[in-house]
Design a protein around this motif. Structure first.
Motif, PDB file in Angstrom:
ATOM      1  N   ASP A 144       0.877  -1.165   0.000  1.00 46.14           N
ATOM      2  CA  ASP A 144       0.000   0.000   0.000  1.00 46.14           C
ATOM      3  C   ASP A 144       0.916   1.217   0.000  1.00 46.14           C
ATOM      4  O   ASP A 144       1.641   1.455   0.962  1.00 46.14           O
ATOM      5  CB  ASP A 144      -0.889   0.002   1.242  1.00 46.14           C
ATOM      6  CG  ASP A 144      -1.769   1.240   1.349  1.00 46.14           C
ATOM      7  OD1 ASP A 144      -1.700   2.119   0.457  1.00 46.14           O
ATOM      8  OD2 ASP A 144      -2.510   1.339   2.335  1.00 46.14           O
ATOM      9  N   THR A 145       0.881   1.962  -1.097  1.00 43.62           N
ATOM     10  CA  THR A 145       1.747   3.139  -1.226  1.00 43.62           C
ATOM     11  C   THR A 145       0.947   4.429  -1.195  1.00 43.62           C
ATOM     12  O   THR A 145       1.430   5.476  -1.624  1.00 43.62           O
ATOM     13  CB  THR A 145       2.549   3.059  -2.544  1.00 43.62           C
ATOM     14  OG1 THR A 145       1.625   2.985  -3.631  1.00 43.62           O
ATOM     15  CG2 THR A 145       3.463   1.838  -2.564  1.00 43.62           C
ATOM     16  N   SER A 146      -0.272   4.367  -0.661  1.00 44.65           N
ATOM     17  CA  SER A 146      -1.151   5.533  -0.686  1.00 44.65           C
ATOM     18  C   SER A 146      -0.736   6.621   0.296  1.00 44.65           C
ATOM     19  O   SER A 146      -1.125   7.770   0.135  1.00 44.65           O
ATOM     20  CB  SER A 146      -2.598   5.117  -0.411  1.00 44.65           C
ATOM     21  OG  SER A 146      -2.717   4.552   0.880  1.00 44.65           O
ATOM     22  N   PRO A 181       6.165   1.757   1.754  1.00 42.61           N
ATOM     23  CA  PRO A 181       4.986   0.911   1.551  1.00 42.61           C
ATOM     24  C   PRO A 181       4.572   0.197   2.831  1.00 42.61           C
ATOM     25  O   PRO A 181       5.410  -0.178   3.649  1.00 42.61           O
ATOM     26  CB  PRO A 181       5.440  -0.109   0.509  1.00 42.61           C
ATOM     27  CG  PRO A 181       6.802   0.259   0.097  1.00 42.61           C
ATOM     28  CD  PRO A 181       7.314   1.309   1.005  1.00 42.61           C
ATOM     29  N   GLY A 182       3.283   0.001   2.973  1.00 43.75           N
ATOM     30  CA  GLY A 182       2.746  -0.796   4.069  1.00 43.75           C
ATOM     31  C   GLY A 182       2.254  -2.127   3.528  1.00 43.75           C
ATOM     32  O   GLY A 182       1.808  -2.211   2.393  1.00 43.75           O
ATOM     33  N   PHE A 183       2.333  -3.154   4.351  1.00 44.79           N
ATOM     34  CA  PHE A 183       1.971  -4.498   3.899  1.00 44.79           C
ATOM     35  C   PHE A 183       0.922  -5.141   4.797  1.00 44.79           C
ATOM     36  O   PHE A 183       0.783  -6.365   4.829  1.00 44.79           O
ATOM     37  CB  PHE A 183       3.225  -5.382   3.828  1.00 44.79           C
ATOM     38  CG  PHE A 183       4.294  -4.804   2.938  1.00 44.79           C
ATOM     39  CD1 PHE A 183       4.172  -4.872   1.560  1.00 44.79           C
ATOM     40  CD2 PHE A 183       5.398  -4.166   3.476  1.00 44.79           C
ATOM     41  CE1 PHE A 183       5.138  -4.326   0.733  1.00 44.79           C
ATOM     42  CE2 PHE A 183       6.373  -3.618   2.660  1.00 44.79           C
ATOM     43  CZ  PHE A 183       6.244  -3.694   1.287  1.00 44.79           C
TER      44      PHE A 183
END
Length: 147
Positions: free
Chosen positions: A84-86, A91-93
């Protein structure tokens, strides 16, 4: 489940310099189990990939599946497909499945590909792997069972 499929003339995965999985013509499948995924998603994805017509026929059109050409699959786990690169630059995973479920679904998916008659080689879940390939085309396709 999410998968990034690449049509390849060859692919291999190495761990600490040793080849653990290798194929000739076929597909390299980078795969990630997401939170909430079950064997049903793995079944759906394996069936879709096995029948996906991304190989050239005698007229040069993408009209043949990996099964049609007698190709193989190299299946490699890659939790970073859940990135998740929002927000921000890191990034989050958190949407990836927990490691135990992820490993179970990864192994189940590879077994389902094999059960459909596709020769399968794999990497090793959670390992630091070096993947090399010759992308044919190039043809790269993203699949998500939630899409």
């Amino acid at each position: 489940m999410r998968a990034l499929i690449q049509r390849v003339t060859q692919a291999r995965v190495e761990i600490e310099g040793a080849t653990v999985g290798e194929i000739g013509p076929g597909v390299l499948i980078l795969i990630c189990a997401m939170q909430g995924d079950t064997e049903a998603q793995a079944d759906k994805l394996a069936a879709k990939i096995t029948k996906l017509r991304i190989f050239k026929d005698d007229e040069g059109r993408m009209n043949r599946s990996v099964a049609d050409i007698g190709g193989a699959a190299l299946v490699v786990s890659q939790f970073t497909l859940a990135a998740d690169t929002s927000r921000g630059n890191r990034p989050g995973f958190s949407s990836a499945a927990a490691p135990e479920l992820g490993e179970s679904l990864y192994e189940y998916f590879a077994a389902q590909m094999q059960a459909q008659g596709i020769p399968v080689a794999t990497g090793r879940f959670g390992a630091d792997m070096a993947v090399s390939l010759t992308n044919d085309g190039p043809v790269t396709i993203w699949l998500d069972t939630d899409a």
